[in-house]
Design a protein around this motif. Sequence first.
Motif, PDB file in Angstrom:
ATOM      1  N   GLU A 174       0.824  -1.206   0.000  1.00 53.30           N
ATOM      2  CA  GLU A 174       0.000   0.000   0.000  1.00 53.30           C
ATOM      3  C   GLU A 174       0.860   1.259   0.000  1.00 53.30           C
ATOM      4  O   GLU A 174       1.986   1.260   0.485  1.00 53.30           O
ATOM      5  CB  GLU A 174      -0.941   0.015   1.213  1.00 53.30           C
ATOM      6  CG  GLU A 174      -1.980  -1.071   1.197  1.00 53.30           C
ATOM      7  CD  GLU A 174      -2.987  -0.927   0.061  1.00 53.30           C
ATOM      8  OE1 GLU A 174      -3.102   0.155  -0.549  1.00 53.30           O
ATOM      9  OE2 GLU A 174      -3.659  -1.929  -0.235  1.00 53.30           O
ATOM     10  N   THR A 175       0.298   2.327  -0.523  1.00 55.50           N
ATOM     11  CA  THR A 175       1.007   3.599  -0.595  1.00 55.50           C
ATOM     12  C   THR A 175       0.973   4.290   0.770  1.00 55.50           C
ATOM     13  O   THR A 175       0.182   3.920   1.651  1.00 55.50           O
ATOM     14  CB  THR A 175       0.360   4.514  -1.642  1.00 55.50           C
ATOM     15  OG1 THR A 175      -0.979   4.791  -1.233  1.00 55.50           O
ATOM     16  CG2 THR A 175       0.380   3.883  -3.023  1.00 55.50           C
ATOM     17  N   LYS A 211      -0.132   7.211   1.261  1.00 56.59           N
ATOM     18  CA  LYS A 211      -1.430   7.884   1.344  1.00 56.59           C
ATOM     19  C   LYS A 211      -2.481   6.944   1.919  1.00 56.59           C
ATOM     20  O   LYS A 211      -3.310   7.341   2.733  1.00 56.59           O
ATOM     21  CB  LYS A 211      -1.845   8.373  -0.042  1.00 56.59           C
ATOM     22  CG  LYS A 211      -3.117   9.164  -0.047  1.00 56.59           C
ATOM     23  CD  LYS A 211      -3.437   9.676  -1.433  1.00 56.59           C
ATOM     24  CE  LYS A 211      -4.730  10.458  -1.424  1.00 56.59           C
ATOM     25  NZ  LYS A 211      -5.070  10.976  -2.753  1.00 56.59           N
ATOM     26  N   THR A 212      -2.441   5.684   1.517  1.00 53.46           N
ATOM     27  CA  THR A 212      -3.381   4.691   2.046  1.00 53.46           C
ATOM     28  C   THR A 212      -3.139   4.484   3.542  1.00 53.46           C
ATOM     29  O   THR A 212      -4.087   4.390   4.321  1.00 53.46           O
ATOM     30  CB  THR A 212      -3.250   3.359   1.292  1.00 53.46           C
ATOM     31  OG1 THR A 212      -3.471   3.591  -0.090  1.00 53.46           O
ATOM     32  CG2 THR A 212      -4.230   2.331   1.807  1.00 53.46           C
ATOM     33  N   ASN A 232      -1.923   6.654   5.551  1.00 53.24           N
ATOM     34  CA  ASN A 232      -2.429   7.874   6.167  1.00 53.24           C
ATOM     35  C   ASN A 232      -3.940   7.782   6.369  1.00 53.24           C
ATOM     36  O   ASN A 232      -4.454   8.085   7.444  1.00 53.24           O
ATOM     37  CB  ASN A 232      -2.048   9.067   5.282  1.00 53.24           C
ATOM     38  CG  ASN A 232      -2.830  10.324   5.603  1.00 53.24           C
ATOM     39  OD1 ASN A 232      -3.779  10.649   4.892  1.00 53.24           O
ATOM     40  ND2 ASN A 232      -2.451  10.995   6.653  1.00 53.24           N
ATOM     41  N   GLN A 233      -4.657   7.327   5.366  1.00 55.21           N
ATOM     42  CA  GLN A 233      -6.112   7.258   5.437  1.00 55.21           C
ATOM     43  C   GLN A 233      -6.598   6.161   6.377  1.00 55.21           C
ATOM     44  O   GLN A 233      -7.523   6.368   7.157  1.00 55.21           O
ATOM     45  CB  GLN A 233      -6.698   7.032   4.039  1.00 55.21           C
ATOM     46  CG  GLN A 233      -6.511   8.212   3.120  1.00 55.21           C
ATOM     47  CD  GLN A 233      -6.836   7.888   1.666  1.00 55.21           C
ATOM     48  OE1 GLN A 233      -6.915   6.721   1.289  1.00 55.21           O
ATOM     49  NE2 GLN A 233      -7.008   8.919   0.852  1.00 55.21           N
ATOM     50  N   GLN A 234      -5.986   4.991   6.317  1.00 54.71           N
ATOM     51  CA  GLN A 234      -6.471   3.861   7.107  1.00 54.71           C
ATOM     52  C   GLN A 234      -6.064   3.923   8.572  1.00 54.71           C
ATOM     53  O   GLN A 234      -6.797   3.475   9.443  1.00 54.71           O
ATOM     54  CB  GLN A 234      -6.005   2.545   6.492  1.00 54.71           C
ATOM     55  CG  GLN A 234      -6.692   2.226   5.193  1.00 54.71           C
ATOM     56  CD  GLN A 234      -6.366   0.840   4.680  1.00 54.71           C
ATOM     57  OE1 GLN A 234      -5.766   0.018   5.367  1.00 54.71           O
ATOM     58  NE2 GLN A 234      -6.754   0.567   3.445  1.00 54.71           N
ATOM     59  N   GLY A 294      -4.738   6.842  10.131  1.00 50.77           N
ATOM     60  CA  GLY A 294      -4.854   8.177  10.716  1.00 50.77           C
ATOM     61  C   GLY A 294      -3.520   8.779  11.118  1.00 50.77           C
ATOM     62  O   GLY A 294      -3.450   9.580  12.043  1.00 50.77           O
ATOM     63  N   SER A 309       0.076  10.856   9.787  1.00 52.49           N
ATOM     64  CA  SER A 309       0.443  11.804   8.736  1.00 52.49           C
ATOM     65  C   SER A 309       1.295  11.112   7.672  1.00 52.49           C
ATOM     66  O   SER A 309       1.948  10.103   7.957  1.00 52.49           O
ATOM     67  CB  SER A 309       1.210  12.983   9.332  1.00 52.49           C
ATOM     68  OG  SER A 309       2.529  12.607   9.631  1.00 52.49           O
ATOM     69  N   PRO A 310       1.311  11.649   6.458  1.00 50.84           N
ATOM     70  CA  PRO A 310       2.164  11.077   5.411  1.00 50.84           C
ATOM     71  C   PRO A 310       3.648  11.092   5.799  1.00 50.84           C
ATOM     72  O   PRO A 310       4.386  10.169   5.461  1.00 50.84           O
ATOM     73  CB  PRO A 310       1.909  11.969   4.195  1.00 50.84           C
ATOM     74  CG  PRO A 310       0.555  12.550   4.438  1.00 50.84           C
ATOM     75  CD  PRO A 310       0.444  12.694   5.925  1.00 50.84           C
TER      76      PRO A 310
END
Length: 155
Positions: free
Chosen positions: A100-101, A103-104, A106-108, A110, A112-113
């Motif tokens: 996974e990237t 960004k993923t 970060n989203q999953q 919570g 920061s990038p």
Amino acid sequence: MLEQHEPDLYQAVLDLEQTTPNQVSQQAQAFKSWLKDLLSTSVMPCDYCQSPLTVRIGHRLNFRCRSCRRTFNPLKKYQLNHLSHCELWLPFVDLLLQGETLKTANQQLGISPNTAAKWQSCFLWIMEKQGFSILANYCRVKRRQRYRVGNHNFV
């Protein structure tokens, strides 16, 4: 073309082609088990005097020796002592294994990038240091494949 522009990645792909999914799976399971054991340990000999008389203090992995009265953190030798949110490390390793990237992550999770990027480099380094080089190469190649597929969708 990859050989000329990114020789390290090219070598990782070659190494990965010679491994079996079983080897990757075994190393992934062993690495996650090692990390889980490290995080859940309640007994640790003193880093300074080697005394077994230590007590865990705080919610992080900190110990105080009852013999020499010094405190120590076993995560320090793996450079994990400055990484936050240790409860998210195992799910993050799972995301690394899936390629996974950041960004993923970060989203999953919570985070920061920047935290995700820091964790990625740290965990890949630890995998290499602990003898899980097949796993580290797999994560690098898998992520690179995911990144390239994602970029082709925008072109």
